[in-house]
Design an enzyme around this catalytic site. Sequence first.
Site, PDB file in Angstrom:
ATOM      1  N   SER A  93       0.875  -1.183   0.000  1.00 41.22           N
ATOM      2  CA  SER A  93       0.000   0.000   0.000  1.00 41.22           C
ATOM      3  C   SER A  93       0.903   1.222   0.000  1.00 41.22           C
ATOM      4  O   SER A  93       2.082   1.117   0.365  1.00 41.22           O
ATOM      5  CB  SER A  93      -0.845  -0.011   1.284  1.00 41.22           C
ATOM      6  N   TYR A 147      -2.306  -0.743  10.550  1.00 40.78           N
ATOM      7  CA  TYR A 147      -2.229  -1.083   9.122  1.00 40.78           C
ATOM      8  C   TYR A 147      -0.902  -0.581   8.549  1.00 40.78           C
ATOM      9  O   TYR A 147      -0.199  -1.309   7.838  1.00 40.78           O
ATOM     10  CB  TYR A 147      -3.412  -0.437   8.408  1.00 40.78           C
TER      11      TYR A 147
HETATM   12  N1  LIG Z   1      -8.603  -1.222  -1.497  1.00 47.07           N
HETATM   13  C1  LIG Z   1      -7.638  -0.358  -1.318  1.00 47.07           C
HETATM   14  O1  LIG Z   1      -7.852   0.867  -1.378  1.00 47.07           O
HETATM   15  C2  LIG Z   1      -6.232  -0.829  -1.068  1.00 47.07           C
HETATM   16  C3  LIG Z   1      -5.214   0.133  -1.086  1.00 47.07           C
HETATM   17  C4  LIG Z   1      -3.910  -0.267  -0.848  1.00 47.07           C
HETATM   18  C5  LIG Z   1      -3.624  -1.584  -0.587  1.00 47.07           C
HETATM   19  N2  LIG Z   1      -4.626  -2.500  -0.574  1.00 47.07           N
HETATM   20  C6  LIG Z   1      -4.264  -3.890  -0.272  1.00 47.07           C
HETATM   21  O2  LIG Z   1      -4.652  -4.714  -1.337  1.00 47.07           O
HETATM   22  C7  LIG Z   1      -4.971  -6.023  -0.847  1.00 47.07           C
HETATM   23  C8  LIG Z   1      -6.352  -6.424  -1.366  1.00 47.07           C
HETATM   24  O3  LIG Z   1      -7.272  -5.419  -0.993  1.00 47.07           O
HETATM   25  P1  LIG Z   1      -8.757  -5.328  -1.613  1.00 47.07           P
HETATM   26  O4  LIG Z   1      -9.096  -3.899  -1.615  1.00 47.07           O
HETATM   27  O5  LIG Z   1      -8.872  -6.132  -2.832  1.00 47.07           O
HETATM   28  O6  LIG Z   1      -9.547  -6.012  -0.386  1.00 47.07           O
HETATM   29  P2  LIG Z   1     -10.944  -6.836  -0.351  1.00 47.07           P
HETATM   30  O7  LIG Z   1     -11.786  -6.405  -1.471  1.00 47.07           O
HETATM   31  O8  LIG Z   1     -11.466  -6.718   1.032  1.00 47.07           O
HETATM   32  O9  LIG Z   1     -10.445  -8.345  -0.602  1.00 47.07           O
HETATM   33  C9  LIG Z   1      -9.580  -8.935   0.351  1.00 47.07           C
HETATM   34  C10 LIG Z   1      -9.386 -10.407   0.037  1.00 47.07           C
HETATM   35  O10 LIG Z   1      -8.538 -10.956   1.066  1.00 47.07           O
HETATM   36  C11 LIG Z   1      -9.196 -12.079   1.652  1.00 47.07           C
HETATM   37  N3  LIG Z   1      -8.849 -12.235   3.066  1.00 47.07           N
HETATM   38  C12 LIG Z   1      -9.026 -11.329   4.064  1.00 47.07           C
HETATM   39  N4  LIG Z   1      -8.664 -11.872   5.245  1.00 47.07           N
HETATM   40  C13 LIG Z   1      -8.268 -13.154   4.991  1.00 47.07           C
HETATM   41  C14 LIG Z   1      -7.797 -14.228   5.789  1.00 47.07           C
HETATM   42  N5  LIG Z   1      -7.664 -14.116   7.131  1.00 47.07           N
HETATM   43  N6  LIG Z   1      -7.482 -15.406   5.187  1.00 47.07           N
HETATM   44  C15 LIG Z   1      -7.611 -15.537   3.851  1.00 47.07           C
HETATM   45  N7  LIG Z   1      -8.050 -14.558   3.029  1.00 47.07           N
HETATM   46  C16 LIG Z   1      -8.371 -13.380   3.600  1.00 47.07           C
HETATM   47  C17 LIG Z   1     -10.681 -11.793   1.452  1.00 47.07           C
HETATM   48  O11 LIG Z   1     -11.473 -12.966   1.439  1.00 47.07           O
HETATM   49  P3  LIG Z   1     -12.241 -13.564   2.733  1.00 47.07           P
HETATM   50  O12 LIG Z   1     -12.754 -12.412   3.533  1.00 47.07           O
HETATM   51  O13 LIG Z   1     -13.294 -14.433   2.121  1.00 47.07           O
HETATM   52  O14 LIG Z   1     -11.203 -14.360   3.464  1.00 47.07           O
HETATM   53  C18 LIG Z   1     -10.686 -11.168   0.058  1.00 47.07           C
HETATM   54  O15 LIG Z   1     -10.695 -12.177  -0.935  1.00 47.07           O
HETATM   55  C19 LIG Z   1      -4.861  -5.930   0.673  1.00 47.07           C
HETATM   56  O16 LIG Z   1      -3.618  -6.419   1.092  1.00 47.07           O
HETATM   57  C20 LIG Z   1      -4.963  -4.434   0.950  1.00 47.07           C
HETATM   58  O17 LIG Z   1      -4.299  -4.059   2.139  1.00 47.07           O
HETATM   59  C21 LIG Z   1      -5.925  -2.157  -0.811  1.00 47.07           C
END
Ligand SMILES: NC(=O)c1ccc[n+]([C@@H]2O[C@H](COP(=O)([O-])OP(=O)(O)OC[C@H]3O[C@@H](n4cnc5c(N)ncnc54)[C@H](OP(=O)(O)O)[C@@H]3O)[C@@H](O)[C@H]2O)c1
Length: 255
Positions: free
Chosen positions: A140, A153
């Site tokens: 991130s 975070y």
């Molecule tokens: N969205 C943003 O603005 C943003 C910005 C910067 C970085 N990121 C990073 O990008 C990555 C993905 O984010 P996203 O926005 O795509 O999030 P998201 O839409 O919430 O998807 C997160 C995924 O991770 C899985 N997950 C969460 N906890 C888990 C666990 N304990 N075991 C296994 N799987 C788990 C979730 O599935 P389940 O809940 O079914 O397990 C889901 O498939 C993350 O690392 C986040 O920190 C996101």
Amino acid sequence: MADTQTMPVALVTGAGRGIGRSVASRLSAAGYRVALTARSVEDLAGTAAECPGETLVLPGDITDPAFVDQLYADIEAAWGAVSVLVANAGAGVSASVVRTTDEEWQRMLDLNLTAPFRCLRRALPAMVERRHGRVVVIASVAAKIGEPYISAYTASKHGVLGLVRSAAAEVATKGVTVNAVCPGYVDTPMTDATVRGIVEKTGRSEQEARSALASKQPIGRLITRDEVADAVLLCVTNGAITGQGINVDGGAVPS
Ligand SMILES: NC(=O)c1ccc[n+]([C@@H]2O[C@H](COP(=O)([O-])OP(=O)(O)OC[C@H]3O[C@@H](n4cnc5c(N)ncnc54)[C@H](OP(=O)(O)O)[C@@H]3O)[C@@H](O)[C@H]2O)c1
């Protein structure tokens, strides 16, 4: 018809929705057999349906060390060694430093730092042995700067970028690259949850909250999940990029 036995193997964690879903379908379209993991089987089935190629749906909690070992064992038994690992599973929590509980702190470290470490540790030996491998961690911009109310975070994401840099240096001569992709605010369910949190805490409308997050990027909008997936594919295809934290943030943070 392609001989699927010779197609390289990728593992995407957090593949059920958001960034992970886009990365999985892009890797599948690029000719990888893709192992998909997250906790929700239904979400993983949705991702598998979007992948044009062969997939393996392996649900579980990535913070469980026994699950990580089982995950790799299952992939290796079905397809052989993993040549691309995308450690994407993650989540955030919002609280001031003084209101952050021990549980919240530990949950952030377990999911965003320790789980990628365990996946990387399990992936590297086969990659080094085959003298080819690609690891991409979705970090991130919070891996590079500090903003208020996301200290747990931010600490976990700073930590995972350190892991990436150190691991990259260790395997640089072995044909293996290790990188982080560092997005700004991306249009995913995680950001929808952030919007809901802002609405609850501040009383602002959903549209105001979403605009506030969009304006964090100088380009004036949220990043798309496909734009993040593009950067992952660049790391996968380019063997000269390693040890980097590549910002996909609309110009928000200097590299
Ligand atoms: N969205 C943003 O603005 C943003 C910005 C910067 C970085 N990121 C990073 O990008 C990555 C993905 O984010 P996203 O926005 O795509 O999030 P998201 O839409 O919430 O998807 C997160 C995924 O991770 C899985 N997950 C969460 N906890 C888990 C666990 N304990 N075991 C296994 N799987 C788990 C979730 O599935 P389940 O809940 O079914 O397990 C889901 O498939 C993350 O690392 C986040 O920190 C996101």
